[in-house]
Design a protein around this motif. Structure first.
Motif, short mmCIF file in Angstrom:
data_model
loop_
_atom_site.label_atom_id
_atom_site.label_comp_id
_atom_site.label_asym_id
_atom_site.label_seq_id
_atom_site.Cartn_x
_atom_site.Cartn_y
_atom_site.Cartn_z
N GLY A 119 12.68 -44.89 24.70
CA GLY A 119 12.24 -43.94 23.69
C GLY A 119 12.53 -42.50 24.06
O GLY A 119 13.07 -42.20 25.13
N ASP A 120 12.11 -41.60 23.19
CA ASP A 120 12.38 -40.18 23.37
C ASP A 120 11.45 -39.51 24.38
O ASP A 120 11.80 -38.52 24.99
CB ASP A 120 12.24 -39.44 22.03
N ASN A 121 10.25 -40.04 24.53
CA ASN A 121 9.25 -39.39 25.38
C ASN A 121 9.12 -40.12 26.72
O ASN A 121 8.19 -40.86 26.95
CB ASN A 121 7.90 -39.36 24.66
N THR A 122 10.06 -39.88 27.63
CA THR A 122 10.00 -40.53 28.95
C THR A 122 9.29 -39.65 29.98
O THR A 122 9.06 -40.10 31.09
CB THR A 122 11.41 -40.86 29.47
N ASN A 123 8.95 -38.42 29.60
CA ASN A 123 8.26 -37.48 30.51
C ASN A 123 8.92 -37.35 31.87
O ASN A 123 8.26 -37.22 32.89
CB ASN A 123 6.79 -37.88 30.68
N GLY A 124 10.25 -37.45 31.92
CA GLY A 124 10.98 -37.25 33.16
C GLY A 124 10.91 -38.42 34.13
O GLY A 124 11.21 -38.27 35.31
N ILE A 125 10.53 -39.59 33.64
CA ILE A 125 10.43 -40.79 34.50
C ILE A 125 11.73 -41.58 34.41
O ILE A 125 12.25 -41.83 33.33
CB ILE A 125 9.25 -41.66 34.06
N SER A 126 12.26 -42.00 35.57
CA SER A 126 13.49 -42.78 35.57
C SER A 126 13.24 -44.28 35.74
O SER A 126 13.99 -45.09 35.22
CB SER A 126 14.45 -42.30 36.66
N ALA A 135 9.00 -43.21 39.47
CA ALA A 135 10.00 -42.32 40.07
C ALA A 135 10.48 -41.30 39.04
O ALA A 135 10.78 -41.65 37.90
CB ALA A 135 11.18 -43.13 40.59
N PRO A 136 10.57 -40.01 39.44
CA PRO A 136 11.06 -38.99 38.51
C PRO A 136 12.58 -39.08 38.33
O PRO A 136 13.28 -39.62 39.18
CB PRO A 136 10.67 -37.68 39.20
N GLU A 137 13.05 -38.52 37.21
CA GLU A 137 14.49 -38.44 36.99
C GLU A 137 15.11 -37.54 38.05
O GLU A 137 14.43 -36.71 38.67
CB GLU A 137 14.77 -37.88 35.59
N LYS A 138 16.42 -37.69 38.26
CA LYS A 138 17.13 -37.00 39.34
C LYS A 138 16.94 -35.48 39.30
O LYS A 138 16.67 -34.86 40.33
CB LYS A 138 18.61 -37.35 39.30
N PHE A 139 17.05 -34.88 38.11
CA PHE A 139 16.93 -33.41 38.05
C PHE A 139 15.55 -32.94 38.49
O PHE A 139 15.41 -31.89 39.09
CB PHE A 139 17.29 -32.88 36.65
N LEU A 140 14.51 -33.73 38.23
CA LEU A 140 13.17 -33.36 38.69
C LEU A 140 13.01 -33.62 40.18
O LEU A 140 12.35 -32.85 40.88
CB LEU A 140 12.11 -34.15 37.92
#
Length: 173
Positions: A40-47, A76-81
């Motif tokens: 979805g659109d709202n992943t809140n920066g989670i990978s 786990a956060p997305e790479k950019f975070l």
């Protein structure tokens, strides 16, 4: 010779019946890893989410078990975070529900509960998880349970949604 063949057939039949004791709607406890992929659109920066859970199943009707489950998921956060210094966050999902077995080892289930965030002042979200899966006997009173679910955590008008996979080892009670 006939007695020997009859004895072998009976032993094979008993072995099959014993190995099927954790397939379907019976009392059991399962333990296994969980993997969550945000959708979805709202992943809140989670990978990715990964962790483990324990589930108890309690037979209440021919094809129906009531369930309770708990575990721990590391998000786990997305790479950019991660590059900005973000670290994994923890969630303790606690749920209860029902699991209905269709013709043996295939099932559909639904659970409701809470996703408790472990970071200070993060709070708790309402959790829901419909699942489809199958349970396959591997030995007397033990089976492998494979399930795929859609899981949502709703808090303050925001929902995090995941596709989850659980591969567990079940012990008959």
């Amino acid at each position: 010779m006939k007695k020997l063949l009859l004895s072998l057939v009976m032993v094979a039949g008993l072995g099959f019946a014993a190995s099927a004791q954790t397939e379907g709607a019976v009392n059991k406890i399962s333990v296994g890893p969980d993997f969550l992929l945000p959708v979805g659109d709202n992943t809140n920066g989670i990978s990715l989410g990964y962790g483990g859970s324990v589930m108890g199943e309690f037979n209440v009707a021919k094809s129906l078990n009531l369930t309770v489950s708990g575990g721990y998921i590391s998000m786990a956060p997305e790479k950019f975070l991660k590059d900005l210094g973000a670290t994994n966050s923890g969630v303790v999902p606690l749920k209860a529900g029902a699991k209905y077995y269709f013709g043996g080892n295939f099932y559909g289930s639904g659970e409701l509960g809470a996703a408790i965030f472990t970071e200070k002042n993060s709070g708790t979200a309402f959790s829901y998880a419909p699942t489809i899966g199958a349970s396959f006997s591997v030995a007397d009173k033990s089976s492998i349970d494979l399930g795929v679910r859609y899981e949502g955590w709703s808090k303050n008008s925001t929902t995090l949604s995941f596709v989850g996979i659980r591969a567990a080892f079940a012990f008959g009670l």
